[in-house]
Design an enzyme around this catalytic site. Sequence first.
Site, PDB file in Angstrom:
ATOM      1  N   GLY A  15      -7.761  -9.246  -9.112  1.00 24.85           N
ATOM      2  CA  GLY A  15      -7.704  -7.475  -9.666  1.00 24.85           C
ATOM      3  C   GLY A  15      -8.080  -7.237  -8.023  1.00 24.85           C
ATOM      4  CD  GLN A  61       0.397  -0.432   8.568  1.00 22.62           C
ATOM      5  OE1 GLN A  61       1.054  -1.622   7.844  1.00 22.62           O
ATOM      6  NE2 GLN A  61      -0.606   0.196   8.109  1.00 22.62           N
ATOM      7  CD  GLU A 116      -4.073  -3.311   8.708  1.00 27.61           C
ATOM      8  OE1 GLU A 116      -3.907  -2.523   8.421  1.00 27.61           O
ATOM      9  OE2 GLU A 116      -5.846  -2.796   8.811  1.00 27.61           O
ATOM     10  CG  HIS A 167      -0.658   0.860   1.099  1.00 29.20           C
ATOM     11  ND1 HIS A 167       0.100   0.741   1.725  1.00 29.20           N
ATOM     12  CD2 HIS A 167      -1.590  -0.248   1.629  1.00 29.20           C
ATOM     13  CE1 HIS A 167      -0.166   0.610   2.771  1.00 29.20           C
ATOM     14  NE2 HIS A 167      -1.295  -1.006   2.242  1.00 29.20           N
ATOM     15  CG  ASN A 168      -5.464   4.373  -3.655  1.00 24.41           C
ATOM     16  OD1 ASN A 168      -4.026   4.324  -3.964  1.00 24.41           O
ATOM     17  ND2 ASN A 168      -6.823   3.930  -4.138  1.00 24.41           N
ATOM     18  CG  HIS A 169      -8.213   5.927   1.937  1.00 21.26           C
ATOM     19  ND1 HIS A 169      -8.065   5.955   0.727  1.00 21.26           N
ATOM     20  CD2 HIS A 169      -9.371   6.119   2.696  1.00 21.26           C
ATOM     21  CE1 HIS A 169      -9.704   5.756   0.775  1.00 21.26           C
ATOM     22  NE2 HIS A 169      -9.785   6.588   1.503  1.00 21.26           N
ATOM     23  CD  GLN A 174       3.048  -3.296   6.558  1.00 21.19           C
ATOM     24  OE1 GLN A 174       3.558  -3.881   5.697  1.00 21.19           O
ATOM     25  NE2 GLN A 174       2.316  -3.697   7.042  1.00 21.19           N
ATOM     26  CB  SER A 225      -8.652   1.248  -4.463  1.00 16.99           C
ATOM     27  OG  SER A 225      -8.471   2.336  -2.797  1.00 16.99           O
ATOM     28  CG  ASP A 264     -10.096  -6.316 -12.216  1.00 18.44           C
ATOM     29  OD1 ASP A 264      -9.679  -5.544 -11.039  1.00 18.44           O
ATOM     30  OD2 ASP A 264     -10.116  -7.296 -12.155  1.00 18.44           O
ATOM     31  CG  HIS A 279      -8.858  -3.444   2.418  1.00 21.71           C
ATOM     32  ND1 HIS A 279      -8.677  -2.378   1.340  1.00 21.71           N
ATOM     33  CD2 HIS A 279      -8.008  -4.379   2.401  1.00 21.71           C
ATOM     34  CE1 HIS A 279      -6.908  -2.640   1.179  1.00 21.71           C
ATOM     35  NE2 HIS A 279      -6.359  -4.090   1.406  1.00 21.71           N
TER      36      HIS A 279
END
Lengths: 240, 933
Positions: B732, B438, B506, B285-287, B508, B735, B695, B218
Amino acid sequence: MSRVPALVISGPGTNRDHDVELALELAGASVQVVLADELIRRPAMLDEARLAVVAGGFSYADSLGAGRMLALDLAVGLGDRLSTFVEAGRPLIGICNGFQVLTRTGLLPGALGHNAHGRFECRWVVLDPVPNSVSVWTKGIDDTIHCPIAHGEGRYVHPDPEALAAAGQVALRYRSTNPNGSVADIAGVSDASGVVLGLMPHPENHIVPRQHPRHRRAGGGSQHLGLRLFDNGVEHAKEL
Amino acid sequence: MATRHRLTIRTLDRDPRATALATAAEHVGLPIPETIAIADIVFVDAPLEADDRDRLHAVLVDPLLQKGSWDLPTTPGVEITLLPGVTDTAADAVRHAAAQLGVDIDSAATGRRIEFSDAVDDETADDIVRRLVANPVIERWQTGTIEPPHVDDRPSYAAAEVIVIRGLDDGGLTELNEQRSLYLDIEELRVIRDEFERLGRDITDVEIEVLAQTWSEHCAHKTFRAIIDVTGGPDGDDTVAPLLVQLRDCTDSIDAPFVRSAFVGNAGVIEFTDGTTIALKAETHNHPSAVEPFGGANTGVGGVIRDVLGIAHRPIAVTDVLCFGPADLPLGKLPDGALHPQRIRQGVIDGVADYGNKIGLPTVAGAILYDPAYTTNPLVFAGCIGTAPSRPLHDGPFPGDRVVVLGGATGRDGIRGATFSSATMDATTGEVAGASVQIGDPIVEKLLIDALIGAEDLYSAITDCGAGGLSSAIGEMAEGVGADVELDLVPRKYAGLEPWEVWLSEAQERMVVAVPPQHLEALRQRCSRVGVDVADIGSFTGDGRLVVRNNAAVVADLDTAFLHDGRPQRRMTAELPMPNRTERIARTVADPAATLLELLAHPNIASKAATIHRYDHEILGATVVRPLVGAAGDGPADGVVLASPLAHEGIAIGIGVNPWYGLHDPEAMAYAVVDEAMRNIVAVGADPDRVALLDNFSWGDPRRPSTLGELVVAVEGCCGAARMYGAPFVSGKDSLNNEYIGSDGQRHAVPPTLVITAIAHVPDADHCITPDLAEPGNVLLLVGDTDAEFAGSHLDLLRGAPKNPGVAPSPVPEAPADYRHLHAAMRAGLVESCHDVSEGGLAVALAEMCIAGRLGANIDTLPHDDLATALFAESCGRLVVEVQPQKVVAFTKVMEARALRLGTVTDDSTLSIVGTSPVAVQSLVAAFNQVDA
């Protein structure tokens, strides 16, 4: 001619303060955006203003009901200074979250609940000015006002909407589509004196014809600008 | 110990949330009584007098809308509260209210109560709550009454744990890797071991977590920086430059005069108009969205807004591209541990809406795609655009600058999100990954924007706290300079955090700025005015070392050169795909009119109005072309255009995405989606010679050579397309590892999904073009060529693909010139409406123009002899243009004859296409407007 001094009151999470600032400037006001905290520390700012706005947004994230915390801040911090402002005939408008705040402070009648369909919704609506309205903000406007709504808690609730209408306190109604289930299609209400207006839609987002979604087609036009409300408010303040 | 009070608040009218729940229950086939109700609960720990209760009641309960009760409910119900440590903004509001009222309280919490009638047994009630209401990742629930969450505030060891790494063999290193979920490669672990053997000491837990985070896919983009050996290509076996280097070189070679910063820092920066720069960034922010859709999407939006703030620009708009599994997936086909696509969709859209609406930014452009392959791996792409007066980019930090953390307090939220994104998900992911998710607080971020915009002269460097938290933010800022920080000075949400948790959290809504000491007070005052917390936690040193202390004891001491450059470059193997590039294979369509209606109703093509109206796209008053346009405000626009109310110029945003082409030919897909983004912006009136691109790659596991091969050729396609259009990439994000191991042991990867965002200059925002047909009698023309390019087409998605689908839509070398000419025609006032041809082909494009304008069209000429090809092929480079009859000659001349006259606009409310049955515009409207959410 000197510009009318206007105050835009914002709280933590207010987000259309600068949109309404621009609208008021176009209407001929000289505008100061002030945080509720600052205003509470320096309440004299209110005395210097001839017009005030409680702007839209999500003060305190709408936690525990839209507008409640900011209304509490103003009530505790300013005491009856807002009422004094209004009693002096100075125009006050609450838009969206500001409307919710003003109903909670008691300056406007009724309350605003969750939209009947349960969701936040953003779309353009058409507003009919109510002919017998006592509001100085809609005075003399015969054309429909076009502007967007953007809210989740905009269902106007009042125990006796007929009496409210009879008293000239219904200023604006939704035409054809009632987007949130408001009683009697009420979009905007006035206090008994006509100087305070609360409405859920955002006239400050229709201040130039280009903002209208159909400005390239028939349907838009400057007679439908939301700016006209601010023109009226500033005009009234000038005469004070 | 104060007494606990609880106020249960019920609505007088039926709560819309209860209606929504009943509808959702009906969708998934769970019986639910009509009498179900939802109440809110406020918990207060305080020695309250009756008078205190009355005053709290008066603020928390509006008598016209609600009634409140301080008594414990006795009716059946299930109650839900947040897990300890999850952000509870409503509780903050309760504390605020109490303070204003002068009521002393020790603590507050909130919850929800689902009230069932006696007719529902406890088990069913629990099932309904589990499936439809609560998410165990952030919430807990129980039948009857619940007690509020209590944060685990056991004191921490407050010291770093030393982990033996010296002398470990590969087996030992692998064990350590798994034990701490580091997701490091064995080569990387060996380098770390060797470094610490050289230093003559073992590693601390803080240090190993810092390295795992900094070297995560990441944060380090290991695949995009890898040397890649390729096999199977047209040129035989070869080694290619790292993908990131290729993209950068491509941008350098285009040498566009408007690029200010590309592939550096948080976002790309361009300058179309002298004096104003534009920052742009899109993130994935897929997972997190897979396990907690609301929080995942919510913080995805919050994160990308901070990226723009992190390059000193004021955010002005948000974009989102969402990929979900089919909303009508039968429950029985849902893989173990996965949330149902319907619920993921609802949560993600709620999450985007919540953040964007509350922070006060218009969410303007986007796309929603459905495919079974996204069921376990939904994709959430969030983008943000910002503007700023031109000024030199910040070039600090400098030795002596203070390390200052702004914004929210730090908690145990989002631990190891950076490394979690490298994980392959499986049935247990939701359970183990909870701590990496979160919930955002958009109001705090709004205040951060208010504090930081205008403060650009008070800091020498700025970055946001995203994945990896303080570790990533300060670690990156300290590169080459060094920093010495004290964790004790970091504001905490609660006690009990281990040092590494504080450093990696993390949490926010935090930004880090490097502040010259003489400016610290001025910054404090700005922040104090809007209510943003400021923590001065250390200094940038100049010695190149990253030193982290906890209560004065050193818990990490790393050479930033090793931290950032010590990672061994990955060497990977890619097996290039062998796409069909030669066979143009036509399709047979028995009933084109019926097919058109089915295409319009396909979830990917049908109206997204139900989602679009959830987003405030009007705030700031700058949205000139909205996502929905036309006579009834329901026609799909191509790009959107933003221009400040009084500005003459604006910017257009276009988005291209089509994973189905990628399944057949990833390189052609890259060209096609760049072309789609270009068509979007050209169609609304933007200048095709002033375009910057972003991208976003969401891919499967690149350690599989075939998957990496698809990525390699997609990057080549991106670079080729960028050069062809003269449109440079400026930023870009990739992920990777978007895979899920089912309980069957099979791996399920997402299709190669490339999202291209184009930002373009609009020279005249007063005269933008939209796709709604304007006037009967006007002439319709098609720009571009049509051929039998069907692989990955929506006709195939609808009807099934033949065994040999032939070629996917291929690059169009004439397109750049065509777009330039079309733009010139628009500037000359020759164009009335315009729409790009994309999914579903020409027939869908024409239908959408009819829908948008509520006018008919009579098409008497087709661009291809084969009817199905003419109507449904998805060849790139095409747009339909409406021109007044007397201007057709001039238009055709400007287009250098590359425009085919198709027919005319009519007032008979029918789309008539030669060779097919006419279709009433009302039927097109009905098919297109099937509700999507």
